[in-house]
Design a protein around this motif. Structure first.
Motif: not given
Length: 449
Positions: A29, A111, A114-115, A287, A308
């Protein structure tokens, strides 16, 4: 050694777990967006040089302390220098890891959410507004808490199983997948039109773009990319057998970290340049920018899900080491209570992390020294405690630990000559402490400025 104390089953297991501890948010990141804002290829080259000259010697130092004493972080310093103030280096590491987990787990929760959305096919939609989605995830109290709890549960389940059956087994599964996923993304990115412009930006040094701030950022990134400073690697190396070469193992961890950082850049910059976007997008690059890009690619939803999952694996392998240093410190006193300690720690971390998780929602208006709870904790850990931990470890091993002990551990299990030991010693004496002080001063003054 305590008969209940675990050990890595293989050298590979140790290297993969140590690399997993180092390869986290910093490599995947932070490094890409800092590289984008700091000159591209020239910055990355400086990062590699500083990682080899500064980060590697510090990693070897933690390995020497841990493997040499066969003790977790707190007990290791106590064994080397009983009844002294230096034991507080280990305690600083335990407290630092706990505070780090209080906001690292929040990001891990983002995360995770999101994943989950990506695997379910809900992360990329025809009318995607990536900025709004990110705001929806981070700005919802319920979503952030759910993500935090799930991420914490992952950690507790793995760490509670111990070194071989938990952390080592998980890393042996996750780390190879991480590399495979990365290579898939790199190959996909390099096939896009205009991708080579991104490769050139990332790998071709243009030192005219480098500023004094860029140099200091590269120094700081080199330290923080290897998980040194909080004695996590002291604890990890305490489970290592005596026939393993510490410099060779540290070198393998550093090279894997650099390789992953290289893959991260090759996965991101070709895609960014192919779609005519700016590489200087900052933290929102992953993101906000990348979801928009993946939306426009054939099978973009699949590739975004892979990305992700990769990101989640890297975050988890790092957080395992943060949990382990705390669990090991208490397990030293309660050797048969690992599972209870781990579950109790997970509950406490989840509760303490709630204010940071709510920093973008219910507690958005609450500030400490003009920072949200999340940002204030991040500043304390990253800009003060971590550099201070590095400095204390460097001073401890060079000025307080018996020279013969250090030399013996450095050379044990390897065919390295005394010249390599002298080189490491020279770097630790004359370079590393000065650089740490400069980086620490820079980080504090820049953040306050």
């Amino acid at each position: 050694m305590n008969e209940n104390k675990g050990q890595w089953s293989t050298k590979l297991g140790f290297i993969l777990s140590s690399a997993g501890a180092a390869i986290g948010l910093g490599a995947i990141w932070k490094l890409p967006y800092v590289t984008g804002m700091s000159g591209g290829g020239a910055f990355f080259l400086l990062f590699v040089i500083f990682t080899l000259l500064i980060g590697l010697p510090m990693l070897i130092s933690e390995f020497i302390i841990g493997r040499g004493t066969q003790k977790e972080a707190v007990s290791a310093y106590k064994k080397l220098l009983p009844n002294s103030i230096w034991v507080w280096i280990g305690r600083l590491g335990v407290v630092g890891c706990f505070l780090l987990l209080s906001f690292y787990s929040v990001i891990g929760g983002w995360i995770t959410i999101y994943a989950t959305k990506a695997v379910a096919g809900n992360a990329i939609t025809p009318n995607l507004d990536a900025g709004s989605l990110f705001g929806e995830v981070t700005g919802s109290a319920s979503i952030t808490i759910i993500g935090l709890v799930i991420f914490t549960l992952f950690n507790v389940l793995v760490v509670s199983l111990g070194i071989q059956n938990g952390i080592e087994r998980a890393n042996k599964f996750m780390m190879p997948l991480l590399f495979i996923f990365f290579i898939i993304l790199v190959v996909r990115g390099l096939t896009l039109p205009g991708a080579m412009e991104g490769v050139t930006f990332f790998l071709k040094p243009d030192f005219s773009l480098i500023t004094f701030d860029s140099i200091l950022y590269a120094l700081g990134q080199a330290f923080f990319a290897l998980a040194v400073g909080f004695s996590c690697m002291v604890t990890y190396s305490s489970y290592l057998k005596k026939d393993v070469s510490l410099p060779n193992s540290a070198g393998s961890v550093v090279l894997m970290n650099i390789f992953v950082s290289l893959l991260a850049g090759l996965a991101i910059f070709p895609v960014v340049f192919s779609f005519g976007l700016e590489p200087t997008e900052g933290p929102g690059l992953l993101f906000v920018v990348l979801p928009t890009v993946f939306q426009q690619l054939p099978f973009g939803e699949l590739f975004f899900a892979i990305f992700l999952l990769l990101f989640l694996f890297a975050t988890l392998t790092s957080s395992f080491s943060l949990y382990e240093i705390i669990v090991a410190a208490f397990e030293e006193k309660f050797p048969h209570a690992r599972k209870k300690i781990t579950w109790l720690l997970g509950v406490i971390v989840a509760i303490v992390a709630i204010p940071a998780a709510l920093s973008s929602s219910l507690l958005a208006g609450f500030h400490i020294f003009d920072r949200t709870i999340f940002d204030a904790t991040d500043f304390l850990v990253s800009n003060i405690m971590l550099p201070l931990g590095n400095l204390c470890i460097a001073l401890f091993i060079m000025y307080k630990v018996d020279r013969q002990f250090v030399k013996k551990e450095f050379l044990m299990g390897s065919q390295l000559s005394n010249t390599w030991f002298k080189l490491w010693q020279a770097l630790m004496y004359m370079v590393v402490p000065i650089v740490i002080i400069v980086v620490m001063f820079f980080l504090i003054t820049k953040s306050n400025g």
